[in-house]
Design an enzyme around this catalytic site. Sequence first.
Site, PDB file in Angstrom:
ATOM      1  N   HIS A 121       1.001  -0.834   0.286  1.00 37.84           N
ATOM      2  CA  HIS A 121      -0.429   0.458   0.388  1.00 37.84           C
ATOM      3  C   HIS A 121       0.897   0.981  -0.005  1.00 37.84           C
ATOM      4  O   HIS A 121       2.033   1.577   0.827  1.00 37.84           O
ATOM      5  CB  HIS A 121      -0.803   0.079   1.035  1.00 37.84           C
ATOM      6  CG  HIS A 121      -2.087   1.294   1.427  1.00 37.84           C
ATOM      7  ND1 HIS A 121      -1.812   2.309   1.366  1.00 37.84           N
ATOM      8  CD2 HIS A 121      -3.032   1.108   1.702  1.00 37.84           C
ATOM      9  CE1 HIS A 121      -2.444   2.994   2.139  1.00 37.84           C
ATOM     10  NE2 HIS A 121      -3.704   2.444   1.623  1.00 37.84           N
ATOM     11  N   ASP A 198       3.491  -3.918   7.891  1.00 37.02           N
ATOM     12  CA  ASP A 198       1.859  -3.908   7.484  1.00 37.02           C
ATOM     13  C   ASP A 198       0.802  -4.480   8.314  1.00 37.02           C
ATOM     14  O   ASP A 198       0.863  -5.337   7.040  1.00 37.02           O
ATOM     15  CB  ASP A 198       1.946  -2.826   6.720  1.00 37.02           C
ATOM     16  CG  ASP A 198       0.951  -2.258   6.287  1.00 37.02           C
ATOM     17  OD1 ASP A 198      -0.400  -1.862   7.141  1.00 37.02           O
ATOM     18  OD2 ASP A 198       0.834  -1.555   5.141  1.00 37.02           O
ATOM     19  N   GLN A 201      -4.239  -4.626   7.132  1.00 31.72           N
ATOM     20  CA  GLN A 201      -5.508  -6.154   6.952  1.00 31.72           C
ATOM     21  C   GLN A 201      -4.829  -7.435   7.234  1.00 31.72           C
ATOM     22  O   GLN A 201      -5.487  -8.246   7.376  1.00 31.72           O
ATOM     23  CB  GLN A 201      -5.148  -6.187   5.500  1.00 31.72           C
ATOM     24  CG  GLN A 201      -5.568  -5.030   4.447  1.00 31.72           C
ATOM     25  CD  GLN A 201      -6.375  -4.440   4.531  1.00 31.72           C
ATOM     26  OE1 GLN A 201      -7.618  -4.882   4.751  1.00 31.72           O
ATOM     27  NE2 GLN A 201      -6.184  -3.637   4.161  1.00 31.72           N
ATOM     28  N   LYS A 224     -10.359  -0.390  10.896  1.00 29.99           N
ATOM     29  CA  LYS A 224     -10.648  -1.788   9.965  1.00 29.99           C
ATOM     30  C   LYS A 224     -10.408  -2.749  11.403  1.00 29.99           C
ATOM     31  O   LYS A 224     -10.960  -4.116  10.094  1.00 29.99           O
ATOM     32  CB  LYS A 224      -8.551  -2.350   9.341  1.00 29.99           C
ATOM     33  CG  LYS A 224      -8.894  -1.186   8.041  1.00 29.99           C
ATOM     34  CD  LYS A 224      -7.423  -1.720   7.591  1.00 29.99           C
ATOM     35  CE  LYS A 224      -7.031  -0.311   6.362  1.00 29.99           C
ATOM     36  NZ  LYS A 224      -7.812   0.610   4.978  1.00 29.99           N
ATOM     37  N   CYS A 362      -4.771   2.763  -3.604  1.00 30.87           N
ATOM     38  CA  CYS A 362      -3.696   3.142  -3.006  1.00 30.87           C
ATOM     39  C   CYS A 362      -2.122   2.328  -3.272  1.00 30.87           C
ATOM     40  O   CYS A 362      -1.600   1.582  -2.524  1.00 30.87           O
ATOM     41  CB  CYS A 362      -3.197   3.113  -0.970  1.00 30.87           C
ATOM     42  SG  CYS A 362      -5.135   4.062  -1.435  1.00 30.87           S
TER      43      CYS A 362
END
Length: 404
Positions: A121, A198, A201, A224, A362
């Site tokens: 991303h 990261d 997700q 999220k 993104c």
Amino acid sequence: MDAKALKAEFPILNQDINGHPLVYLDNAATTQKPIKVIEAVKRYYEWDNANVHRGVHTLGSRATDAYEGAREKVARFINAPASRQIIFTRGTTAALNIVASGYARQTLREGDEIVITPMEHHSNLIPWQQAAKATGATLKYIPLQPDGTISLADVESTITANTKIVSMTYISNVLGTINPIAEVAKIAHKNGAIIVVDGAQSTPHLKVDVQALDVDFYAFSGHKMCAPTGIGVLYGKAQLLERMEPVEFGGEMIDFVELYDSTWKELPWKFEGGTPIIAGAVGLGAAIDFLQEVGLDNIDRHEKKLTRYAMDSLSAIDGITIYGPRQERAGLVTFNLGDVHPHDVATVLDTEGIAVRAGHHCCQPLMRWLQVSATARASIYLYNSEEDIDRLAQSLVRTKEFFL
Ligand code: 7TS
């Protein structure tokens, strides 16, 4: 796990959009909030609101307890060794920027390498581009396999003795690829590099144990995972966080201030300049309670089953292209329908009450790798059911007939 019963706990999901019951399939962008989270934030503002770490009055200590209590919950949630290793940020983007502006710029020298992947991303790409430009370090990419995964052989050959930082998403927000973080961490460490992950997700969907993964920094966003927008987390290994200088200066983060010099508070507060995101942290704490009541293992199992169902249903549609690995993938399906523009696909779906995202997500370099300018994406969460996927599939068939 009963997805339909859970759905009833999310007030926003119980409405019609354009005359149809809402099917919300844009969870990779942001998730909806259960009543327990909404109530926790409301209760905080109705009863406990004050600034933290300063007042001796009762509301001040209640607000401080609520804020620091949320930090403890986050630490337990990702199995951090101590809550002082949990820094509250505005989200994943802000957390990754702290590492890139702090750790990276403070330690990298010319000739050093930062290794990332083409599936990142923009939040886990641009901060490294900027850190490389500022320090003279080189940005390198682990290539993608044709199915959108990475191979450990490529990880081994891309990371060298000059690599100081490896940064990678745990789960791709476009491909659904689940990266082998624990194995990559071993390879990074063997070469004397640190690994930044990261977790935007992954944290909402599967049990994360930062110690078992042996990651050095780990970032994620509350919004999220059922929490409000505006709150996120940076976890770091204590010795790295201690070595790092703050990147934001001002109130709340200082110890002593003189006219020409100052000293910083200890961890985690030296990274939390200004009045922090108190209500957001309270909401994140409530979201963690909610997710743990449902059970991360149950969420993972439910989503895996639903993803297989979605892959089967959508693959059966004539003219559809689905991106990313077939097996071992996370709960999102990114696709294109013939040469219909994904914005048109999303617009038609919206007329039938179905929310999906269209665009580059993104991930512009990844779009180039896929040789498309944009895609549509349906992403699931714990409240989605097979009925939602059926509605999506039926609507896509009608969309295709309309355009083709
Ligand atoms: N990293 C990944 C893998 C993401 O999917 C996102 C947001 C971010 C970082 C940034 O998170 P933020 O909370 O700081 O904005 N992804 C998406 C998406 O896929 N659609 O909208 C936002």
